[in-house]
Scaffold this motif. Structure first.
Motif, short mmCIF file in Angstrom:
data_model
loop_
_atom_site.label_atom_id
_atom_site.label_comp_id
_atom_site.label_asym_id
_atom_site.label_seq_id
_atom_site.Cartn_x
_atom_site.Cartn_y
_atom_site.Cartn_z
N GLU A 1 0.70 -1.01 0.12
CA GLU A 1 0.20 -0.06 -0.17
C GLU A 1 0.89 1.33 -0.06
N PHE A 2 1.85 1.23 0.78
CA PHE A 2 2.91 2.31 0.82
C PHE A 2 4.26 2.31 0.32
N GLU A 3 4.52 0.99 -0.12
CA GLU A 3 5.93 0.70 -0.45
C GLU A 3 5.97 -0.28 -1.41
N ALA A 4 7.08 -0.11 -2.31
CA ALA A 4 7.17 -1.29 -3.41
C ALA A 4 8.46 -1.73 -3.65
N ILE A 5 8.77 -2.98 -3.98
CA ILE A 5 10.21 -3.09 -4.41
C ILE A 5 10.21 -2.90 -6.05
N CYS A 6 11.13 -1.98 -6.50
CA CYS A 6 11.23 -1.33 -7.71
C CYS A 6 12.61 -2.17 -8.26
N GLU A 7 12.65 -2.22 -9.66
CA GLU A 7 13.77 -2.76 -10.27
C GLU A 7 14.19 -2.01 -11.50
N ARG A 8 15.47 -1.77 -11.62
CA ARG A 8 16.17 -1.23 -12.83
C ARG A 8 17.49 -1.83 -13.14
N HIS A 9 17.64 -2.63 -14.25
CA HIS A 9 18.83 -3.08 -14.72
C HIS A 9 19.40 -4.19 -13.66
N GLY A 10 18.26 -4.82 -13.06
CA GLY A 10 18.73 -6.27 -12.34
C GLY A 10 18.65 -5.55 -10.88
N GLU A 11 18.78 -4.37 -10.53
CA GLU A 11 18.96 -3.99 -9.29
C GLU A 11 17.47 -3.61 -8.60
N ARG A 12 17.43 -4.11 -7.38
CA ARG A 12 16.18 -3.84 -6.75
C ARG A 12 16.20 -3.04 -5.69
N HIS A 13 15.20 -2.13 -5.45
CA HIS A 13 15.28 -0.98 -4.28
C HIS A 13 13.76 -0.72 -3.83
N ARG A 14 13.91 -0.60 -2.48
CA ARG A 14 12.64 -0.24 -1.92
C ARG A 14 12.49 1.14 -2.10
N VAL A 15 11.14 1.50 -2.57
CA VAL A 15 10.50 2.78 -2.87
C VAL A 15 9.26 3.25 -2.19
N SER A 16 9.17 4.49 -1.76
CA SER A 16 7.81 5.07 -1.06
C SER A 16 7.06 5.08 -2.35
N LEU A 17 5.76 4.75 -1.82
CA LEU A 17 4.56 5.11 -2.77
C LEU A 17 3.72 6.30 -2.28
N MET A 18 4.12 7.11 -1.36
CA MET A 18 3.34 8.12 -0.49
C MET A 18 2.60 8.90 -1.48
#
Length: 96
Positions: free
Chosen positions: A14-31
């Motif tokens: 609901e508030f965060e997502a795991i996002c990917e770019r070029h094989g690297e994953r990062h936790r991203v706020s969806l606020m």
């Protein structure tokens, strides 16, 4: 200068997502953009999604960032800017 990075949602809450770019994953706020479905492209900055992107826009931004990196390293980059090479530059509507 601030640079937004396009990323694709792979896991969403609901508030965060795991996002990917070029094989690297990062936790991203969806606020700032609200909950998003996996597969959605987001423009991110400093760990926060700041805008939802369409597939074409995400690809264009990613190509531009990759092209800059290639140019700095002295490698060919023109193919990453094909959409700009074949036409005259245009100002955005709000700057005309």
């Amino acid at each position: 200068m601030c640079i937004g990075i396009p990323m694709r949602v792979v896991e969403a809450g609901e508030f965060e997502a795991i996002c990917e770019r070029h094989g690297e994953r990062h936790r991203v706020s969806l606020m700032l953009v609200g909950a998003q479905e996996p597969g959605t492209h987001l423009l991110t900055h400093l760990g926060s999604a700041i805008r939802v992107l369409g597939d074409e826009e995400a690809s264009a931004i990613d190509n531009a960032l990759t092209g800059l990196s290639e140019a700095v390293d002295g490698r060919p980059f023109e193919a990453l800017f094909e959409d700009l090479i074949s036409r005259e530059p245009e100002l955005p509507e709000h700057l005309r």
